[in-house]
Design an enzyme around this catalytic site. Structure first.
Site, PDB file in Angstrom:
ATOM      1  N   CYS A 123      12.126   0.181   0.033  1.00 39.09           N
ATOM      2  CA  CYS A 123      10.774   0.724  -0.191  1.00 39.09           C
ATOM      3  C   CYS A 123      10.565   2.032   0.562  1.00 39.09           C
ATOM      4  O   CYS A 123       9.832   2.908   0.100  1.00 39.09           O
ATOM      5  CB  CYS A 123       9.701  -0.285   0.177  1.00 39.09           C
TER       6      CYS A 123
ATOM      7  N   HIS B 288       6.253  -3.155   4.167  1.00 40.62           N
ATOM      8  CA  HIS B 288       6.433  -2.437   2.903  1.00 40.62           C
ATOM      9  C   HIS B 288       5.843  -1.032   3.011  1.00 40.62           C
ATOM     10  O   HIS B 288       4.850  -0.821   3.701  1.00 40.62           O
ATOM     11  CB  HIS B 288       5.749  -3.216   1.782  1.00 40.62           C
TER      12      HIS B 288
END
Length: 226
Positions: free
Chosen positions: A90, A163
């Protein structure tokens, strides 16, 4: 390997991939108050948020996605968006979103980034996600940059609940770009000058879902301080 929220590591990583740091580079954000945001060199052309995935923010994000699926939204045809298919990538996808939406302001020398954006310019978000997973050069640069920050990383065996998402301004709107989501999220009207403060407002909302959580990290792609 994952690239974590450290501007020094990110700058090394993108430089390894062919991005010149003369005009723009990554900077830490030490707080979201107006006074602290003023310390960030202007202009800011992208904001990256590293945050913990929790039940609360997943639920809030799902509500936004459902509303957009039902009511629709404006999405600029000029937005560069890609899906994330590689676990732990990510940070890389966030960096590609930041650079890909500012390609005309950033100097790319020969290397992965220049080649990737030329190759994928007419691809779908899905095809771009597949393309990034094929390239050995990005793996090597990722390995090198992640190793540089290893002292601050949890063990590889530890579950990863952090994330990255990226915020950019495009054609008068602020977009939240997350390769896990089905599409870009239009977060409302915005100008290049208000992009940082508008991004900060969305990030404050993320923080409000888990007020006791401390694992938030904010990084801007802004004018290099040289």
């Amino acid at each position: 390997r994952r690239v974590h929220g450290n501007p020094k590591v990110m700058n090394k990583y993108v430089e390894n991939l062919g991005m010149s740091l003369k005009e723009f580079s990554f900077h830490d954000v030490f707080g979201l108050d107006e006074e602290l945001l003023k310390w960030i060199p202007e202009p800011t052309i992208a904001v990256l948020l590293l945050f913990p995935i929790t039940e609360e923010n997943e639920e809030a994000n799902n509500e936004v996605i459902q509303k957009i699926s039902k009511d629709g939204q404006i999405v600029s045809p000029n937005i560069f968006y890609m899906k994330q298919y590689v676990g732990n990538a990510c940070g890389t996808i966030g960096l590609l979103h930041a650079i890909g939406n500012n390609i005309h302001q950033i100097t790319l020398e020969d290397g992965f980034l220049k080649r990737f954006f030329e190759t994928t310019s007419t691809m779908t978000p899905e095809q771009r996600g597949e393309e990034v997973s094929k390239d050995d050069e990005i793996d090597e640069a990722h390995e090198s940059a992640a190793t540089e920050g290893d002292s601050e990383l949890p063990p590889e065996s530890e579950p990863i609940n952090l994330h990255f998402v990226c915020f950019v301004e495009k054609d008068g709107h602020l977009y939240e770009l997350d390769g896990r989501k089905p599409f870009p999220i239009n977060r409302g009207p915005c100008t290049p000058q208000t992009m940082l403060t508008e991004s900060a407002n969305v990030i404050k909302k993320y923080m409000s879902y888990n007020p006791d959580e401390i694992q938030f990290n904010i990084i801007t792609l802004s004018k290099s301080a040289n």
